[in-house]
Motif scaffolding. Structure first.
Motif, PDB file in Angstrom:
ATOM      1  N   MET A  96      37.130 -32.393  21.035  1.00  0.00           N
ATOM      2  CA  MET A  96      35.962 -32.851  19.869  1.00  0.00           C
ATOM      3  C   MET A  96      35.148 -33.911  20.562  1.00  0.00           C
ATOM      4  N   LEU A  97      35.820 -34.758  21.697  1.00  0.00           N
ATOM      5  CA  LEU A  97      34.864 -35.958  22.367  1.00  0.00           C
ATOM      6  C   LEU A  97      34.046 -35.003  23.326  1.00  0.00           C
ATOM      7  N   LEU A  98      34.514 -34.302  24.101  1.00  0.00           N
ATOM      8  CA  LEU A  98      33.503 -33.497  25.025  1.00  0.00           C
ATOM      9  C   LEU A  98      32.719 -32.699  24.501  1.00  0.00           C
ATOM     10  N   LEU A  99      32.803 -32.017  23.327  1.00  0.00           N
ATOM     11  CA  LEU A  99      32.026 -31.246  22.715  1.00  0.00           C
ATOM     12  C   LEU A  99      30.810 -31.959  21.982  1.00  0.00           C
ATOM     13  N   SER A 100      31.309 -33.108  21.190  1.00  0.00           N
ATOM     14  CA  SER A 100      30.359 -33.875  20.391  1.00  0.00           C
ATOM     15  C   SER A 100      29.713 -34.886  21.307  1.00  0.00           C
ATOM     16  N   GLN A 101      29.977 -35.211  22.686  1.00  0.00           N
ATOM     17  CA  GLN A 101      29.313 -36.273  23.259  1.00  0.00           C
ATOM     18  C   GLN A 101      29.154 -37.439  22.721  1.00  0.00           C
ATOM     19  N   THR A 102      29.714 -37.873  21.807  1.00  0.00           N
ATOM     20  CA  THR A 102      29.858 -39.096  21.244  1.00  0.00           C
ATOM     21  C   THR A 102      30.118 -40.348  21.901  1.00  0.00           C
ATOM     22  N   SER A 103      29.461 -41.595  21.705  1.00  0.00           N
ATOM     23  CA  SER A 103      30.033 -42.573  22.510  1.00  0.00           C
ATOM     24  C   SER A 103      30.065 -43.944  21.596  1.00  0.00           C
ATOM     25  N   SER A 104      29.715 -43.790  20.270  1.00  0.00           N
ATOM     26  CA  SER A 104      29.725 -44.706  19.423  1.00  0.00           C
ATOM     27  C   SER A 104      31.231 -44.778  18.938  1.00  0.00           C
TER      28      SER A 104
END
Length: 97
Positions: free
Chosen positions: A23-31
């Motif tokens: 999920m972190l790789l697919l969403s590319q979120t950093s917040s």
């Protein structure tokens, strides 16, 4: 509530780790809130997987009947001239060496 088994821990832990990474790789979120939401979702998914792993089944124990061999069976009638042999070693037992 029964204790979790080793396969439940293993499947739940692997699900949390891999689903978090995916999920972190697919969403590319950093917040911060985005990462926290993904972590909570991964924990919920891991808990769901761990709870749905089939538990080992216990076999039902059935009662063993009480056998009374002496009361149930009649004695065997042997004719007077019949020879009864116990097996292969019986033939050498009667001879003198």
């Amino acid at each position: 509530m029964p204790r979790p088994t080793a396969p439940q821990f293993a499947y739940g832990s692997c699900t949390v780790i891999f689903s978090t990474l995916a999920m972190l790789l697919l969403s590319q979120t950093s917040s911060g809130p985005g990462v926290a939401l993904i972590a909570v979702a991964a924990l919920a998914l891991g808990l769901l997987v761990a709870l749905t792993v089939p538990l080992p089944r216990t076999r039902a124990v059935t009662a063993v009947p009480d056998h009374r061999f002496t009361a149930d069976r009649e004695p065997v009638q042997v004719p007077a001239g019949a020879r009864i042999s116990a097996g292969a070693g019986e033939a050498t037992r009667g001879r003198a060496a």
